[in-house]
Design an enzyme around this catalytic site. Structure first.
Site, short mmCIF file in Angstrom:
data_model
loop_
_atom_site.label_atom_id
_atom_site.label_comp_id
_atom_site.label_asym_id
_atom_site.label_seq_id
_atom_site.Cartn_x
_atom_site.Cartn_y
_atom_site.Cartn_z
N ASP A 181 0.76 -1.25 0.00
CA ASP A 181 0.00 0.00 0.00
C ASP A 181 0.79 1.31 0.00
O ASP A 181 0.67 2.11 -0.90
CB ASP A 181 -0.95 0.01 1.20
CG ASP A 181 -1.82 -1.24 1.24
OD1 ASP A 181 -1.68 -2.09 0.35
OD2 ASP A 181 -2.63 -1.36 2.16
N GLU A 412 2.06 -9.59 11.41
CA GLU A 412 1.81 -9.12 10.05
C GLU A 412 3.12 -8.66 9.39
O GLU A 412 3.39 -8.96 8.24
CB GLU A 412 0.79 -7.97 10.12
CG GLU A 412 0.30 -7.45 8.79
CD GLU A 412 -0.69 -6.29 8.97
OE1 GLU A 412 -0.90 -5.84 10.12
OE2 GLU A 412 -1.23 -5.84 7.95
C1 9WN Z 1 -6.00 -2.53 2.27
C2 9WN Z 1 -5.06 -7.66 4.24
C3 9WN Z 1 -4.41 -6.51 3.47
C4 9WN Z 1 -3.24 -7.00 2.58
C5 9WN Z 1 -2.43 -5.85 2.01
C6 9WN Z 1 -2.02 -4.93 3.18
C7 9WN Z 1 -3.25 -4.45 3.94
C8 9WN Z 1 -5.36 -3.18 3.50
C9 9WN Z 1 -5.34 -2.19 4.65
O1 9WN Z 1 -3.97 -5.56 4.43
O2 9WN Z 1 -4.05 -3.64 3.09
O3 9WN Z 1 -6.21 -3.48 1.27
O4 9WN Z 1 -6.41 -1.93 5.19
O5 9WN Z 1 -4.27 -1.68 5.00
O6 9WN Z 1 -1.26 -3.87 2.72
O7 9WN Z 1 -1.31 -6.34 1.33
O8 9WN Z 1 -3.75 -7.76 1.53
O9 9WN Z 1 -4.09 -8.40 4.91
#
Ligand code: 9WN
Length: 439
Positions: A181, A412
């Protein structure tokens, strides 16, 4: 049987427990508190680990995701759980407000995608099916046959509708689509995206209620993220004339390396299904994507792969872990393989690789994709090492990843200097990929 005091056995058991806790009946959540829905590329990483402990759940999870596929082939990046309240995650289904043509299941989804890792995941689950007896093999063949046309439609959406730059690569229209992100790779392209900070007052960030602000993207990033969703949504999620109508369209080396890898996995799957002509076509497409990455995303001066802004044609100046992932492609020219390994070993990265260049001014040891170590991208990097026969390096990286998780937990992401666990503590893909690394 292995003694319970054996660190690998302990790690195996704790990983399996995380996956049990995060199972929600017909899908897996990435983590209960921070991400209470189903995420697209998480499902793929998770399937890779479930292949060892519960393949039926791996197939179920993939099926739940693809049931929400749109008629144009796009696989949404989140499938919202209708049993979870609208304000448990922002932006929720009300904000995305996807059109009726997306289909009944997709109504509770987002309209953007994530890296198409699912063909590789399906292939991995299939590959391990024999360990679960004849029932496992027949279950896997049925699942592959159901998934195959859907995986092909997913690829066709990305290679046709998303080729915004006309270069043979897919563009992402939102940093969330990369899965990385707030990577510094998007900083320059995001400079063109208006940031409406007042939007955040109307729609407060839910992530900050459950995670540390210093470990998450900034408000400025979020204002842009929300603005990008609004623009894409208000254009009906159309991909026509993207570079004129949408302020963010970027070719990411990691996303496109996964796109190419998916074609190779589809070739394998087509082979199992007896579709020889299809298999050949998939291999040709993988070769074309590899050539386009090598042509478009390579900077001969720094000898690195970087993201290209499809609107301005500029390569991002930031050196990020995404630039190491073309290593996953078997047809990558040998000099590029050497350059990637030099970069990975340099003071900028090191193994396990942090998400961004340690020596850059933007490096931030705690902030999400701007420095911390993530297990999923290191797992992809290790896969690339194996593809190119770099067994010693792959083994070193495998041990380093397992050490990190064993000492700090199934977090994470991890502090790139101290190893401290950051973000969500019982994170599904970290647990799932540990199972694969231990198997
Ligand atoms: C937005 C779920 C996801 C991962 C992504 C990570 C994070 C989301 C957030 O979490 O993104 O999609 O709310 O920050 O960056 O890689 O798929 O684990």
């Amino acid at each position: 049987p292995v003694a319970v005091s054996d660190p690998s056995a302990e790690l195996w058991q704790s990983a399996a427990r995380v996956l049990d806790t995060n199972w929600s009946g017909d899908h897996m959540v990435p983590s209960r508190r921070l991400y209470p829905h189903q995420w697209s590329w998480d499902t793929a990483f998770i399937a890779v680990g479930l292949a060892f402990v519960n393949p039926a759940r791996a197939w179920r999870d993939l099926r739940s995701l693809f049931e929400a596929q749109w008629p144009d082939g796009r696989v949404p990046h989140i499938v919202f759980d209708p049993a979870t309240a609208e304000d448990d995650y922002f932006p929720g289904p009300g904000f995305w407000n996807v059109p009726a043509y997306a289909g009944r299941r997709a109504r509770g989804s987002t309209g953007i995608v994530q890296p198409p890792l699912h063909a590789l995941a399906a292939w991995e689950v299939y590959r391990h099916a024999a360990a679960h007896g004849a029932g496992g093999v027949s279950e896997a063949r049925t699942a592959l046959a159901w998934l195959y046309p859907r995986l092909v439609a997913q690829q066709e959406y990305l290679t046709d509708r998303r080729d915004a730059g006309g270069s043979g690569l897919a563009s992402i229209v939102h940093p969330w689509e990369s899965g990385l992100d707030n990577s510094p790779a998007w900083d320059e392209a995001l400079g063109n995206v208006p940031a409406d900070l007042a939007l955040l007052e109307r729609f407060p960030r839910r992530d900050l209620a459950v995670a540390h602000a210093a470990h998450r993207p900034t408000d400025l990033d979020y204002a842009r993220y929300i603005g990008l969703v609004r623009n894409y949504r208000d254009g009906g999620y159309s991909d026509t004339d993207l570079t004129q109508r949408h302020p963010f369209a970027v070719e990411c080396p990691a996303f496109n390396s996964i796109l190419g890898t998916a074609e190779l996995a589809l070739a394998q799957i087509a082979g199992v299904l007896g579709l020889t002509g299809d298999a050949r076509r998939h291999r040709d497409r993988a070769r074309d994507i590899t050539a386009a990455i090598a042509r478009r995303l390579w900077d001969p001066v720094t000898r690195t792969f970087r993201a290209r802004d499809a609107r301005t044609g500029r390569l991002s100046p930031a050196r990020c872990v995404s630039g190491l992932l073309p290593l996953m492609l078997p047809d990558l020219p040998a000099d590029r393989v050497t350059a990637i390994m030099e970069e990975a070993r340099s003071e900028r990265f090191g193994l396990p690789a942090p998400s961004a260049d340690r020596t850059a001014a933007t490096f931030d040891t705690r902030r999400y994709w701007r420095g911390p170590v993530w297990i999923n991208v290191n797992w992809l990097l290790r896969r690339g090492m194996l593809v190119h026969g770099l067994r010693g390096e792959a083994e070193e990286l495998r041990r380093a990843m397992l050490r990190l998780v064993h000492e700090h937990g199934h977090y994470e992401y991890f502090h790139p200097e101290t190893g401290e666990g950051l973000g969500a503590p019982t994170f599904s893909w970290t647990a799932a990929l540990c199972l694969d690394l231990l198997a």
